[in-house]
Design a protein around this motif. Structure first.
Motif, mmCIF file in Angstrom:
data_model
loop_
_atom_site.group_PDB
_atom_site.id
_atom_site.type_symbol
_atom_site.label_atom_id
_atom_site.label_comp_id
_atom_site.label_asym_id
_atom_site.label_seq_id
_atom_site.Cartn_x
_atom_site.Cartn_y
_atom_site.Cartn_z
ATOM 1 N N ARG A 1 0.720 -1.538 0.077
ATOM 2 C CA ARG A 1 -0.091 0.166 0.013
ATOM 3 C C ARG A 1 0.794 1.190 -0.060
ATOM 4 N NH1 ARG A 1 -3.104 2.931 3.826
ATOM 5 N NH2 ARG A 1 -5.449 3.741 2.676
ATOM 6 N N LEU A 2 0.508 2.791 -0.685
ATOM 7 C CA LEU A 2 0.925 3.595 -0.509
ATOM 8 C C LEU A 2 0.100 5.019 -0.043
ATOM 9 C CD1 LEU A 2 2.263 4.669 -3.903
ATOM 10 C CD2 LEU A 2 0.684 2.787 -3.658
ATOM 11 N N VAL A 3 0.377 5.343 0.615
ATOM 12 C CA VAL A 3 0.186 6.977 0.322
ATOM 13 C C VAL A 3 0.628 8.124 -0.065
ATOM 14 C CG1 VAL A 3 -1.996 8.466 1.620
ATOM 15 C CG2 VAL A 3 -1.530 5.964 2.187
ATOM 16 N N GLY A 4 0.158 8.869 -0.340
ATOM 17 C CA GLY A 4 1.415 10.044 -1.081
ATOM 18 C C GLY A 4 0.021 10.960 -1.581
ATOM 19 N N ASP A 5 1.000 11.912 -2.103
ATOM 20 C CA ASP A 5 0.599 13.839 -2.802
ATOM 21 C C ASP A 5 -0.465 13.282 -3.757
ATOM 22 O OD1 ASP A 5 2.503 14.806 -5.389
ATOM 23 O OD2 ASP A 5 3.114 13.752 -3.372
ATOM 24 N N PRO A 6 -1.277 13.487 -4.776
ATOM 25 C CA PRO A 6 -1.955 13.459 -5.773
ATOM 26 C C PRO A 6 -0.875 13.079 -7.308
ATOM 27 C CG PRO A 6 -3.068 14.952 -4.718
ATOM 28 C CD PRO A 6 -2.383 15.021 -4.510
ATOM 29 N N GLU A 7 -0.124 13.885 -6.981
ATOM 30 C CA GLU A 7 1.397 14.142 -7.998
ATOM 31 C C GLU A 7 1.861 12.533 -8.319
ATOM 32 O OE1 GLU A 7 4.315 16.687 -10.270
ATOM 33 O OE2 GLU A 7 3.754 17.893 -8.827
ATOM 34 N N THR A 8 2.272 12.645 -6.818
ATOM 35 C CA THR A 8 3.267 11.101 -7.184
ATOM 36 C C THR A 8 2.293 9.951 -7.503
ATOM 37 O OG1 THR A 8 4.939 11.972 -5.710
ATOM 38 C CG2 THR A 8 4.332 9.826 -5.494
ATOM 39 N N MET A 9 1.225 10.425 -6.550
ATOM 40 C CA MET A 9 0.067 8.490 -6.310
ATOM 41 C C MET A 9 -0.055 8.565 -8.095
ATOM 42 S SD MET A 9 0.009 7.265 -3.979
ATOM 43 C CE MET A 9 -1.829 6.125 -4.004
ATOM 44 N N ALA A 10 -0.404 9.995 -9.219
ATOM 45 C CA ALA A 10 -0.531 10.125 -10.796
ATOM 46 C C ALA A 10 0.660 9.481 -10.945
ATOM 47 C CB ALA A 10 -0.920 10.575 -11.254
ATOM 48 N N ASP A 11 1.460 9.391 -10.792
ATOM 49 C CA ASP A 11 2.883 9.217 -11.482
ATOM 50 C C ASP A 11 2.825 7.755 -12.192
ATOM 51 O OD1 ASP A 11 5.677 8.458 -12.497
ATOM 52 O OD2 ASP A 11 7.034 9.875 -11.314
ATOM 53 N N GLU A 12 2.902 6.909 -13.323
ATOM 54 C CA GLU A 12 2.663 5.688 -13.665
ATOM 55 C C GLU A 12 4.492 5.818 -13.128
ATOM 56 O OE1 GLU A 12 1.555 5.744 -17.699
ATOM 57 O OE2 GLU A 12 -0.758 6.120 -17.432
ATOM 58 N N ASN A 13 4.872 5.897 -13.286
ATOM 59 C CA ASN A 13 6.975 5.325 -12.687
ATOM 60 C C ASN A 13 6.560 4.733 -11.654
ATOM 61 O OD1 ASN A 13 7.412 4.625 -15.111
ATOM 62 N ND2 ASN A 13 8.090 7.129 -15.714
ATOM 63 N N PHE A 14 6.293 5.278 -10.708
ATOM 64 C CA PHE A 14 6.357 5.688 -9.314
ATOM 65 C C PHE A 14 5.787 4.489 -8.932
ATOM 66 C CE2 PHE A 14 6.005 5.998 -4.523
ATOM 67 C CZ PHE A 14 7.349 7.185 -4.267
ATOM 68 N N PRO A 15 6.424 3.247 -8.096
ATOM 69 C CA PRO A 15 5.974 2.004 -7.675
ATOM 70 C C PRO A 15 4.579 1.656 -6.913
ATOM 71 C CG PRO A 15 7.907 2.450 -6.530
ATOM 72 C CD PRO A 15 7.931 3.699 -6.983
ATOM 73 N N ARG A 16 3.670 0.830 -7.180
ATOM 74 C CA ARG A 16 2.940 1.257 -6.947
ATOM 75 C C ARG A 16 2.533 -0.806 -5.849
ATOM 76 N NH1 ARG A 16 0.726 1.030 -12.909
ATOM 77 N NH2 ARG A 16 2.752 2.728 -13.118
ATOM 78 N N PRO A 17 1.233 -1.080 -5.558
ATOM 79 C CA PRO A 17 0.473 -2.146 -5.455
ATOM 80 C C PRO A 17 0.753 -3.079 -5.865
ATOM 81 C CG PRO A 17 -0.858 -0.769 -4.396
ATOM 82 C CD PRO A 17 0.226 -0.362 -5.315
ATOM 83 N N GLY A 18 2.398 -4.123 -5.827
ATOM 84 C CA GLY A 18 2.836 -4.969 -6.312
ATOM 85 C C GLY A 18 4.039 -4.827 -6.824
ATOM 86 N N SER A 19 4.556 -3.991 -6.684
ATOM 87 C CA SER A 19 6.268 -3.223 -7.226
ATOM 88 C C SER A 19 7.241 -4.417 -6.369
ATOM 89 C CB SER A 19 6.099 -2.235 -7.314
ATOM 90 O OG SER A 19 5.725 -1.744 -7.817
ATOM 91 N N LEU A 20 7.821 -4.783 -6.717
ATOM 92 C CA LEU A 20 8.983 -6.066 -6.240
ATOM 93 C C LEU A 20 10.652 -5.091 -5.769
ATOM 94 C CD1 LEU A 20 8.976 -8.980 -9.078
ATOM 95 C CD2 LEU A 20 7.561 -8.568 -6.752
ATOM 96 N N LEU A 21 9.873 -4.442 -4.735
ATOM 97 C CA LEU A 21 11.540 -3.905 -4.106
ATOM 98 C C LEU A 21 12.364 -4.313 -3.286
ATOM 99 C CD1 LEU A 21 9.265 -0.030 -3.154
ATOM 100 C CD2 LEU A 21 9.988 -0.827 -5.647
ATOM 101 N N ASP A 22 12.220 -5.321 -3.304
ATOM 102 C CA ASP A 22 13.760 -6.231 -2.946
ATOM 103 C C ASP A 22 14.379 -5.911 -3.658
ATOM 104 O OD1 ASP A 22 12.110 -8.038 -4.562
ATOM 105 O OD2 ASP A 22 14.270 -9.007 -4.878
ATOM 106 N N GLU A 23 16.667 -6.286 -3.090
ATOM 107 C CA GLU A 23 17.526 -5.671 -3.761
ATOM 108 C C GLU A 23 18.053 -6.888 -4.873
ATOM 109 O OE1 GLU A 23 19.647 -3.758 -0.017
ATOM 110 O OE2 GLU A 23 20.560 -5.943 -0.921
ATOM 111 N N ALA A 24 17.084 -7.689 -4.718
ATOM 112 C CA ALA A 24 17.365 -8.330 -6.215
ATOM 113 C C ALA A 24 16.633 -7.894 -7.597
ATOM 114 C CB ALA A 24 17.204 -9.400 -6.178
ATOM 115 N N HIS A 25 15.372 -6.548 -7.501
ATOM 116 C CA HIS A 25 14.605 -6.418 -7.941
ATOM 117 C C HIS A 25 15.725 -4.585 -8.143
ATOM 118 C CE1 HIS A 25 12.297 -10.761 -8.000
ATOM 119 N NE2 HIS A 25 12.312 -10.154 -9.282
ATOM 120 N N ALA A 26 15.554 -4.007 -7.196
ATOM 121 C CA ALA A 26 14.789 -3.197 -7.417
ATOM 122 C C ALA A 26 16.622 -1.857 -7.030
ATOM 123 C CB ALA A 26 14.046 -2.335 -7.161
#
Length: 390
Positions: A107-132
């Motif tokens: 889950r993420l909560v942020g300002d409208p511009e960040t939440m609308a950014d298609e390149n920003f991580p979203r639920p399901g994004s893989l943020l472990d070091e092997a991927h990110a």
């Protein structure tokens, strides 16, 4: 949790130059980067992570929905704290993020511009070091503690516009996830750091509270139920303080004292909850002797019984608190001491003071309780002894 402040930020230009050299497989001087950042870069390279990535990889839609369904209870339980962290950033570009122990964003909560950014991580994004690569979520998991990554300290290029911080979340049965904050400016990062720690502590306390609340009242001694209710009331107070602090931080106010108070109350709740668990859990095996700091166990009981004492008009006072390590079973010792404290509370006259002494006597660790009456007279109470650790 280690409460950090006065973080020294790296020289961004120096780090950016180091990143360029690193991705070209050139050698770096040992002191070029913060140690945990270099460790994270090395792990990312070893796993084959591409430093030129523009954004994090993402689970498929069905896998993401399955993950969110599986972790629904955790996501719901932590939602208020994620919201408070977001509010502390105000209108600044930011995202408060919750991930599981595998680095998958929940889950993420942020300002409208960040939440609308298609390149920003979203639920399901893989943020472990092997991927990110090095980032506030994956690196916090591996390092098992607070991390901050400023701009080019991130391994993949797509994350280098952000300053990210991450703190592991520990539940009653071990690690459960990571709370992370991503912002655009160092000033915002500095402003929300304390509330990030405070929110993490509060999350952990809330998870403990839910564990305590899952135990039926019919299964525990009456006094333990009263103590549990008292602890939950203290947790509610700490959460309210954190909410107020988050809103005032967003408005630019200095709320360091309020945040520290909330954080301290959350920490106190965590210690009390751990003591409560020792008292309430049924034994599943023989006694386990271990070295224990006697004064610490007594202090935990004093904190746990503070409200109980106030209700009947008593107060605790330390007379002697020697550092004595005893060899005993934690649950047996804690229950034995609790019985003595409760007996003393029941016999004591309203307005009197229960005086506590913990000292070493020959080969023993001794805990003694005395009642000092309002006229100054002192009555001897229960005495407990345990073998000292050799």
């Amino acid at each position: 949790m280690i409460f950090l402040s006065n973080i020294r930020h790296p020289d961004v230009d120096q780090v950016r130059a180091a990143w360029e050299r690193y991705v070209r497989h050139e050698e770096l001087a040992p002191d070029t980067l913060r140690p945990y950042v270099l460790r994270a870069w090395n792990r990312a390279r070893a796993s084959g992570c591409n430093p030129r990535l523009g954004r994090a990889d993402l689970l498929g839609e069905s896998e993401t929905q399955q993950l969110l369904a599986q972790r629904h209870e955790f996501i719901t339980a932590t939602a208020p704290f994620l919201g408070a962290l977001s509010r502390a950033a105000g209108a600044n570009r930011h995202a408060a993020m919750l991930a599981d122990t595998d680095g998958r964003l929940l889950r993420l909560v942020g300002d409208p511009e960040t939440m609308a950014d298609e390149n920003f991580p979203r639920p399901g994004s893989l943020l472990d070091e092997a991927h990110a690569g090095a980032n506030g979520v994956g690196t916090s998991i591996v390092e098992n503690g607070y991390v901050e990554l400023v701009g080019p300290e991130h391994f993949i290029e797509g994350f280098q516009a952000f300053t990210c911080q991450g703190v592991p979340i520990t539940g009653p049965q071990g690690p459960v996830g990571v709370l992370s904050m991503s912002v655009r400016t160092l000033a915002t990062a500095d402003r929300v750091r304390d509330i990030l720690f405070c929110a993490t502590e509060a999350m952990e306390c809330d998870l403990l509270a839910k564990w305590l609340s899952s135990t039926s009242g019919e299964e525990m001694v009456h006094i333990l139920e009263r103590l549990r209710q008292d602890m939950l009331q203290r947790l509610t107070t700490a959460r309210l303080r954190m909410e107020v602090a988050a809103r005032r931080i967003a408005a630019g106010a200095d709320v360091s004292t309020m945040v520290q108070t909330s954080w301290a109350m959350s920490g106190q709740f965590a210690r009390q909850a751990q003591t409560w668990r020792v008292l309430a859990l049924e034994r599943t095996g023989p006694a386990q002797l271990e070295p224990l700091e006697l004064a610490d166990i007594v202090q935990d009981l004093v904190d746990l019984l503070a409200t109980e004492a106030r209700v009947i008009g008593l107060q605790f006072e330390w007379a002697v608190a020697e550092r004595v390590r005893v060899l005993d079973d934690r649950q047996v010792l804690t229950r034995r001491l609790l019985g003595g404290f409760l007996s003393a509370l029941q016999r004591a006259a309203s307005g009197s003071t229960l005086v506590i002494e913990v000292r070493a006597v020959a080969g023993l660790g001794r805990t003694a309780l005395k009642e000092r009456l309002t006229d100054g007279r002192v009555c001897q109470g229960p005495i407990f002894e345990s073998l000292r650790e050799l």
